[in-house]
Design a protein around this motif. Structure first.
Motif, PDB file in Angstrom:
ATOM      1  N   ASP A  53      15.532  60.032  -7.621  1.00  0.00           N
ATOM      2  CA  ASP A  53      16.156  59.633  -6.354  1.00  0.00           C
ATOM      3  C   ASP A  53      16.226  58.416  -6.025  1.00  0.00           C
ATOM      4  OD1 ASP A  53      16.226  59.313  -3.512  1.00  0.00           O
ATOM      5  OD2 ASP A  53      14.296  60.810  -3.060  1.00  0.00           O
ATOM      6  N   GLU A  55      17.735  56.788  -3.761  1.00  0.00           N
ATOM      7  CA  GLU A  55      17.676  56.175  -2.454  1.00  0.00           C
ATOM      8  C   GLU A  55      15.768  55.872  -2.200  1.00  0.00           C
ATOM      9  OE1 GLU A  55      17.581  57.591   2.395  1.00  0.00           O
ATOM     10  OE2 GLU A  55      19.227  58.359   1.041  1.00  0.00           O
ATOM     11  N   LYS A  56      15.388  56.658  -2.474  1.00  0.00           N
ATOM     12  CA  LYS A  56      13.848  56.618  -2.364  1.00  0.00           C
ATOM     13  C   LYS A  56      13.287  55.407  -3.454  1.00  0.00           C
ATOM     14  CE  LYS A  56       9.310  58.983  -2.089  1.00  0.00           C
ATOM     15  NZ  LYS A  56       8.624  60.014  -2.006  1.00  0.00           N
ATOM     16  N   SER A  58      14.734  53.101  -4.442  1.00  0.00           N
ATOM     17  CA  SER A  58      15.319  51.599  -4.091  1.00  0.00           C
ATOM     18  C   SER A  58      14.324  50.836  -3.180  1.00  0.00           C
ATOM     19  CB  SER A  58      16.654  51.520  -3.548  1.00  0.00           C
ATOM     20  OG  SER A  58      16.385  52.249  -1.948  1.00  0.00           O
TER      21      SER A  58
END
Length: 158
Positions: A53, A55-56, A58
């Motif tokens: 994931d 986004e998470k 990051s």
């Protein structure tokens, strides 16, 4: 940047036994893409967010997705035949691994390569040998490797 060494060729159990302490050079660099990480996640069922994931991940501890430790370990199977070859081999089998360590994370899009060294060898019968080769998965621009593993193979020559 150092040049890639030629593959080391062994043609007998005696040649392997005499090679303890011998460095085996380095492979070409390869990039660890998100696609490779996702494929490994699909193959193993390990879909933890830190791997898949972006986004998470990051906002996670590494600032990006990281390769699974076992993905990094599995690269030993890719790198080993790039470092060493056997002539006159009747049969070779993986016997196991020793001292597997993951000193540093391998971030997505990192470049890695393998380096090797023969660390032990013992005779098995007349034409066989058990060899332990340390594979280090180096990560470009990192002091610590992504993985260090001692692979154990049993080789039987003609």
């Amino acid at each position: 940047m150092s040049a890639v060494a030629e593959k080391v060729m062994f043609n007998s159990a005696a040649a392997v036994l005499a090679s303890v302490g011998r460095p085996l050079g380095e492979t070409e660099w390869m990039q660890i893409s998100q696609q490779r990480i996702d494929q490994f996640a699909d193959a193993t069922g390990d879909h933890q967010w830190i791997h898949v994931d972006p986004e998470k991940a990051s906002s996670g501890p590494f600032g990006a997705c990281v390769a699974h430790g076992y993905l990094t370990l599995s690269l030993a199977n890719l790198f080993l035949p790039q470092l060493v070859a056997y002539e006159g081999l009747k049969m070779g089998v993986n016997y196991g691994c020793e001292k597997v360590r993951f000193p540093a994370p391998v971030l997505v899009d990192s470049w890695v390569r393998g380096s090797g060294e023969v660390v032990a060898a013992a005779p098995l019968g007349d034409n066989g040998v058990q060899v332990t080769i340390r594979i280090t998965v180096q990560v470009r621009n990192q002091d610590k490797p992504g993985c260090v593993v001692e692979t154990i193979s049993r080789l039987f020559f003609q």
